[in-house]
Design a protein around this motif. Structure first.
Motif, mmCIF file in Angstrom:
data_model
loop_
_atom_site.group_PDB
_atom_site.id
_atom_site.type_symbol
_atom_site.label_atom_id
_atom_site.label_comp_id
_atom_site.label_asym_id
_atom_site.label_seq_id
_atom_site.Cartn_x
_atom_site.Cartn_y
_atom_site.Cartn_z
ATOM 1 N N TYR B 31 28.837 46.483 33.515
ATOM 2 C CA TYR B 31 29.683 47.408 34.266
ATOM 3 C C TYR B 31 30.672 48.065 33.319
ATOM 4 C CZ TYR B 31 28.186 45.865 38.908
ATOM 5 O OH TYR B 31 27.458 45.601 40.046
ATOM 6 N N TYR B 48 33.064 54.270 38.035
ATOM 7 C CA TYR B 48 32.488 53.130 37.342
ATOM 8 C C TYR B 48 30.970 53.198 37.357
ATOM 9 C CZ TYR B 48 31.797 50.417 41.729
ATOM 10 O OH TYR B 48 31.400 49.966 42.970
ATOM 11 N N ILE B 55 28.169 54.575 39.906
ATOM 12 C CA ILE B 55 28.105 53.962 41.223
ATOM 13 C C ILE B 55 29.104 54.613 42.187
ATOM 14 C CG2 ILE B 55 28.348 51.829 42.536
ATOM 15 C CD1 ILE B 55 25.916 51.920 40.658
ATOM 16 N N ASP B 56 30.303 54.853 41.713
ATOM 17 C CA ASP B 56 31.347 55.401 42.576
ATOM 18 C C ASP B 56 32.240 56.305 41.744
ATOM 19 O OD1 ASP B 56 33.537 53.907 45.105
ATOM 20 O OD2 ASP B 56 33.534 55.913 44.250
ATOM 21 N N SER B 97 28.574 40.578 35.151
ATOM 22 C CA SER B 97 28.399 39.919 36.447
ATOM 23 C C SER B 97 28.156 38.438 36.228
ATOM 24 C CB SER B 97 27.228 40.559 37.201
ATOM 25 O OG SER B 97 27.479 41.918 37.423
ATOM 26 N N ASP B 100 29.714 32.485 39.448
ATOM 27 C CA ASP B 100 30.474 31.257 39.538
ATOM 28 C C ASP B 100 29.980 30.498 40.764
ATOM 29 O OD1 ASP B 100 33.608 32.625 40.924
ATOM 30 O OD2 ASP B 100 31.593 32.502 41.745
ATOM 31 N N ARG B 101 30.713 29.491 41.173
ATOM 32 C CA ARG B 101 30.232 28.630 42.250
ATOM 33 C C ARG B 101 30.013 29.401 43.551
ATOM 34 N NH1 ARG B 101 34.445 24.216 43.128
ATOM 35 N NH2 ARG B 101 35.849 25.896 42.559
ATOM 36 N N PHE B 102 30.767 30.483 43.725
ATOM 37 C CA PHE B 102 30.783 31.132 45.027
ATOM 38 C C PHE B 102 30.221 32.546 45.006
ATOM 39 C CE2 PHE B 102 33.098 27.743 46.892
ATOM 40 C CZ PHE B 102 33.964 27.266 45.920
ATOM 41 N N VAL B 104 30.149 36.037 42.238
ATOM 42 C CA VAL B 104 30.184 36.693 40.932
ATOM 43 C C VAL B 104 31.636 36.984 40.569
ATOM 44 C CG1 VAL B 104 29.466 38.712 39.637
ATOM 45 C CG2 VAL B 104 27.923 37.725 41.320
ATOM 46 N N LYS B 105 32.003 36.698 39.320
ATOM 47 C CA LYS B 105 33.388 36.913 38.928
ATOM 48 C C LYS B 105 33.662 38.369 38.588
ATOM 49 C CE LYS B 105 35.044 32.529 37.079
ATOM 50 N NZ LYS B 105 35.589 31.867 35.865
ATOM 51 N N ASN B 106 32.916 38.926 37.687
ATOM 52 C CA ASN B 106 33.090 40.316 37.271
ATOM 53 C C ASN B 106 34.502 40.616 36.800
ATOM 54 O OD1 ASN B 106 33.180 43.488 37.670
ATOM 55 N ND2 ASN B 106 31.055 42.879 37.675
ATOM 56 N N ILE B 107 34.948 39.908 35.778
ATOM 57 C CA ILE B 107 36.281 40.107 35.220
ATOM 58 C C ILE B 107 36.237 41.304 34.289
ATOM 59 C CG2 ILE B 107 38.045 39.131 33.722
ATOM 60 C CD1 ILE B 107 37.052 36.354 34.745
ATOM 61 N N GLN B 108 37.147 42.241 34.492
ATOM 62 C CA GLN B 108 37.185 43.447 33.673
ATOM 63 C C GLN B 108 38.065 43.237 32.453
ATOM 64 O OE1 GLN B 108 38.026 47.008 36.007
ATOM 65 N NE2 GLN B 108 37.110 46.023 37.809
ATOM 66 N N TYR B 109 37.543 43.610 31.304
ATOM 67 C CA TYR B 109 38.286 43.557 30.044
ATOM 68 C C TYR B 109 38.546 44.988 29.595
ATOM 69 C CZ TYR B 109 37.096 38.660 30.165
ATOM 70 O OH TYR B 109 36.978 37.346 30.562
ATOM 71 N N PHE B 110 39.801 45.240 29.283
ATOM 72 C CA PHE B 110 40.244 46.599 29.017
ATOM 73 C C PHE B 110 40.285 46.919 27.532
ATOM 74 C CE2 PHE B 110 42.004 48.458 32.986
ATOM 75 C CZ PHE B 110 41.722 47.413 33.844
#
Lengths: 119, 119
Positions: B31, B48, B55-56, B97, B100-102, B104-110
């Motif tokens: 992403y 993004y 996508i958007d 993407s 995790d246990r629940f 998807v985390k998808n943490i953005q790094y700038f």
């Protein structure tokens, strides 16, 4: 519609004390993620901590913890043992999704809270 | 890992000129996000991409703005013609993407951002 609210434009904390930065959110999506970022005066955005909506345990990362109260739609950041280097702008952010069908990761940010750590 | 790389770090241009901002995401991230930060409007998501596909783009302010991602390691944000109100810091972020246990985390790094000044 998504909404993130940070009601504290500025906060002061004494060095070595703990501080809580408030964040409330609004979403109708059952699946979402909550993030906190730090922006020091140099301008970069630094990821601090993440909480998924389905995770009932509060996230912790070193001196950072996220006080997640789902029913109240709040995701407060707690910084323990504040240091002078913690002085910065702090942003709360929310990402809606993904869903079981998959989907995007549109993210919105709050207005931020400026933290000042006093020696 | 080099992190997200943006260029240039600073850009000063005159009204009416074309401006191109560049971004190299973290290798392996699927992403890519473009944000704009101003004092008045805070941090806004412009567009993004997922796997190089937009996508958007609902946050793109007007037709003067366009973004492309020709491959997984490069993206551009173009403003043509530029106007003084486009002056802002433009951030690129990338994410993976990560399950995790629940979900998807998808943490953005700038990236470090590009400070644009349109005179």
């Amino acid at each position: 519609a998504q909404k993130i609210t940070q009601t504290q434009p500025g906060m002061f904390v004494q060095e070595k004390e703990a501080v809580t930065l408030d964040c409330t959110y609004d979403t109708s999506d059952p699946s979402y993620g909550l993030f906190w970022y730090k922006q020091p005066s140099s301008g970069e955005m630094i990821f601090l901590i993440y909480q998924g909506s389905y995770d009932q345990q509060n996230a912790t990362e070193g001196r950072y913890s996220l006080n997640f109260q789902k029913a109240r739609k709040s995701a407060n950041l707690v910084i323990s043992a504040s240091q002078l280097g913690d002085s910065a702008m702090y942003f709360c952010a929310m990402r809606e999704g993904p869903t079981i069908r998959g989907g995007g990761f549109k993210t919105i940010f709050g207005a931020g809270t400026r933290l000042f750590v006093k020696a | 890992d080099a992190g997200v790389i943006q260029s240039p770090r600073h850009e000063v241009t005159e009204m009416g000129q074309e401006v191109t901002l560049r971004c190299k995401p973290i290798s392996g991230h699927d992403y890519l996000f473009w944000y704009r930060q101003t004092m008045m409007r805070g941090l806004e998501l412009l567009i993004y991409f997922n796997n190089n596909v937009p996508i958007d783009d609902s946050g793109m302010p007007e037709d003067r703005f366009s973004a492309k991602m020709p491959n997984a390691s490069f993206s551009t944000l173009k403003i043509q013609p530029s106007e003084p109100r486009d002056s802002a810091v433009y951030f690129c972020a990338s994410s993976f993407s990560e399950p995790d246990r629940f979900g998807v985390k998808n943490i953005q790094y700038f990236g470090a951002g590009t400070r644009l000044s349109v005179l």
